[in-house]
Write an enzyme that holds these catalytic residues in place. Structure first.
Site, short mmCIF file in Angstrom:
data_model
loop_
_atom_site.label_atom_id
_atom_site.label_comp_id
_atom_site.label_asym_id
_atom_site.label_seq_id
_atom_site.Cartn_x
_atom_site.Cartn_y
_atom_site.Cartn_z
N ASN A 113 0.85 -1.16 0.16
CA ASN A 113 -0.06 0.08 -0.19
C ASN A 113 0.89 1.23 0.00
O ASN A 113 1.37 1.42 1.08
CB ASN A 113 -0.84 0.13 1.31
CG ASN A 113 -1.86 1.44 1.67
OD1 ASN A 113 -1.63 2.09 0.41
ND2 ASN A 113 -2.05 1.57 2.53
N TRP A 114 0.94 1.71 -1.09
CA TRP A 114 2.00 3.02 -1.26
C TRP A 114 1.47 4.22 -0.65
O TRP A 114 2.10 5.25 -0.48
CB TRP A 114 2.24 3.40 -2.87
CG TRP A 114 2.97 2.20 -3.31
CD1 TRP A 114 3.23 1.01 -2.86
CD2 TRP A 114 3.47 2.24 -4.67
NE1 TRP A 114 4.05 0.24 -4.01
CE2 TRP A 114 4.10 0.89 -5.10
CE3 TRP A 114 3.66 3.38 -5.68
CZ2 TRP A 114 4.89 0.78 -6.27
CZ3 TRP A 114 4.25 2.80 -7.03
CH2 TRP A 114 5.02 1.84 -7.01
N LYS A 115 0.16 4.33 -0.13
CA LYS A 115 -0.50 5.61 0.48
C LYS A 115 -0.35 6.60 -0.67
O LYS A 115 -0.44 6.56 -1.91
CB LYS A 115 -0.06 5.73 1.71
CG LYS A 115 -0.07 4.40 2.66
CD LYS A 115 0.19 4.71 4.05
CE LYS A 115 0.25 3.56 4.89
NZ LYS A 115 0.00 3.51 6.11
N HIS A 158 -9.55 0.76 4.42
CA HIS A 158 -8.15 0.94 5.31
C HIS A 158 -8.46 1.82 6.56
O HIS A 158 -9.25 2.78 6.22
CB HIS A 158 -7.12 1.65 4.42
CG HIS A 158 -5.71 1.56 4.90
ND1 HIS A 158 -5.39 2.43 5.93
CD2 HIS A 158 -4.60 0.68 4.76
CE1 HIS A 158 -3.99 2.38 6.34
NE2 HIS A 158 -3.57 1.40 5.64
N GLU A 167 -6.86 4.25 7.53
CA GLU A 167 -6.57 5.77 7.53
C GLU A 167 -7.85 6.33 6.60
O GLU A 167 -8.19 7.47 6.95
CB GLU A 167 -5.41 5.99 6.61
CG GLU A 167 -4.20 5.90 7.26
CD GLU A 167 -3.05 5.42 6.79
OE1 GLU A 167 -2.98 5.44 5.46
OE2 GLU A 167 -2.16 4.92 7.48
N GLU A 223 -5.34 -5.30 10.38
CA GLU A 223 -4.56 -4.39 10.64
C GLU A 223 -5.00 -3.58 11.90
O GLU A 223 -5.74 -2.83 11.87
CB GLU A 223 -4.60 -3.28 9.45
CG GLU A 223 -4.21 -3.91 8.02
CD GLU A 223 -3.60 -2.79 7.17
OE1 GLU A 223 -2.37 -3.02 6.90
OE2 GLU A 223 -4.21 -1.68 6.87
N GLY A 247 2.47 2.05 10.84
CA GLY A 247 3.36 3.03 10.64
C GLY A 247 3.73 3.42 11.83
O GLY A 247 4.57 4.55 12.05
N SER A 252 3.34 -2.31 10.17
CA SER A 252 4.77 -2.11 10.68
C SER A 252 5.40 -3.90 10.08
O SER A 252 6.35 -4.19 10.79
CB SER A 252 5.22 -1.94 11.93
OG SER A 252 4.71 -0.58 12.14
N GLY A 273 2.93 -1.09 4.23
CA GLY A 273 2.81 0.42 3.96
C GLY A 273 4.18 0.74 3.62
O GLY A 273 4.66 0.61 2.74
N GLY A 274 4.94 1.29 4.76
CA GLY A 274 6.02 1.93 4.57
C GLY A 274 7.24 1.04 4.04
O GLY A 274 7.94 1.50 3.17
C1 PEP Z 1 -0.79 -0.04 6.05
O1 PEP Z 1 -0.75 0.83 5.62
O2 PEP Z 1 -1.48 -0.67 5.28
C2 PEP Z 1 0.38 -0.71 6.80
C3 PEP Z 1 0.26 -1.62 7.30
O3 PEP Z 1 1.58 0.43 7.03
P1 PEP Z 1 2.69 -0.01 7.76
O4 PEP Z 1 3.41 -1.13 7.06
O5 PEP Z 1 3.73 1.19 7.36
O6 PEP Z 1 2.53 -0.10 9.05
#
Ligand code: PEP
Length: 252
Positions: A9-11, A95, A97, A167, A173, A213, A234-235
């Site tokens: 997920n590049w956000k 998601h 967010e 999640e 994050g 994470s 994500g990151g």
């Molecule tokens: C996400 O955005 O779905 C996510 C899990 O982010 P991160 O891996 O950065 O915690």
């Protein structure tokens, strides 16, 4: 046998040029690696260039959201037919967010899931509790509400096209990963919930990703758990090395 699935997920990161660079790197490292299903989810404006880069490649393309109407006066929204026409395979729905900043509810998530299915897109449906809910002992109630509400009214046939992503919001994050035991406990609960809703065979066939994470260092232990079928990242999906590390460390 559930094939593990790692989705990035590049956000709201990466320009068109950066999208080409990142996908070129991923293709170099992952084109022949088919033990795990790999999906990248860039921002909407980068989907066409991403689709061009991924023609005839095993890496799949995902979007980060979808609106529930097919077309109309809905300024700023993107519809299922638009995503399908660009060559999108998957779409992330619900998601945290989106739930937190854009007031998504289980009802609107459910509408988006149905819109995705109607347009031949495969939904990755996100569920998970926040820190206050976990500390208040409400994890299972919240996850139950998210799963039953987001997937309400689907047929067993439709459910076979769904990927669920657990999640925990407190792990997104933040660098704080749920322990593999904490994650497995909730994944097992999600599978039991799916069994009540859709029957055991559908629940057993549904892939449930963990997200929060995930890094190359913890991917193996998490994906070795019996009910963890991959990761939503994500990151660490924003760099070739870390995303490839997660894919290659995923237990198959
Ligand atoms: C996400 O955005 O779905 C996510 C899990 O982010 P991160 O891996 O950065 O915690």
């Amino acid at each position: 046998m559930r094939k593990k699935i790692i989705a990035g997920n590049w956000k709201m990161f990466k320009t068109v040029q950066e999208t080409e660079q990142l996908i070129t790197g991923l293709k170099r490292e992952l084109s022949d690696y088919t033990k795990v299903e790999v999906v990248v989810c860039p921002p909407f404006v980068n989907l066409p260039v991403a689709a061009d880069c991924l023609v005839d490649n095993t890496i799949k393309l995902g979007a980060q959201n979808i609106f529930w109407e097919q077309e109309g006066a809905f300024t700023g929204e993107i519809s299922g037919p638009m995503l399908k026409a660009v060559g999108v395979d998957y779409v992330i729905v619900g998601h945290s967010e989106r739930r937190q900043y854009f007031h998504e509810t289980n009802e609107t998530v459910n509408k988006r899931v149905k819109a995705a299915l109607k347009n031949g897109l495969l939904p990755i449906v996100c569920v998970g509790e926040n820190l206050a809910e976990r500390e208040g002992g409400k994890t299972f109630d919240v996850v139950n509400d998210h799963v039953t509400g987001s997937l309400a009214g689907l047929t067993t046939e439709e459910m076979q096209k769904i990927v669920v992503a657990y999640e925990p919001v407190w792990a997104i994050g933040t660098g704080k990963t749920a322990t593999s035991a904490q994650a497995q406990e909730v994944h097992k609960f999600i599978r039991e919930t799916l069994a009540k809703m859709f029957g055991q065979p559908v629940a057993d066939a549904t892939r449930i990703q963990y997200g929060g994470s995930v890094k190359p260092e913890n991917a193996a232990e998490l994906t070795a758990q019996p009910d963890i079928d991959g990761a939503l990242v994500g990151g660490a999906s924003l760099k070739v090395e870390s995303f490839v590390g997660i894919v290659k460390n995923t237990k198959v």
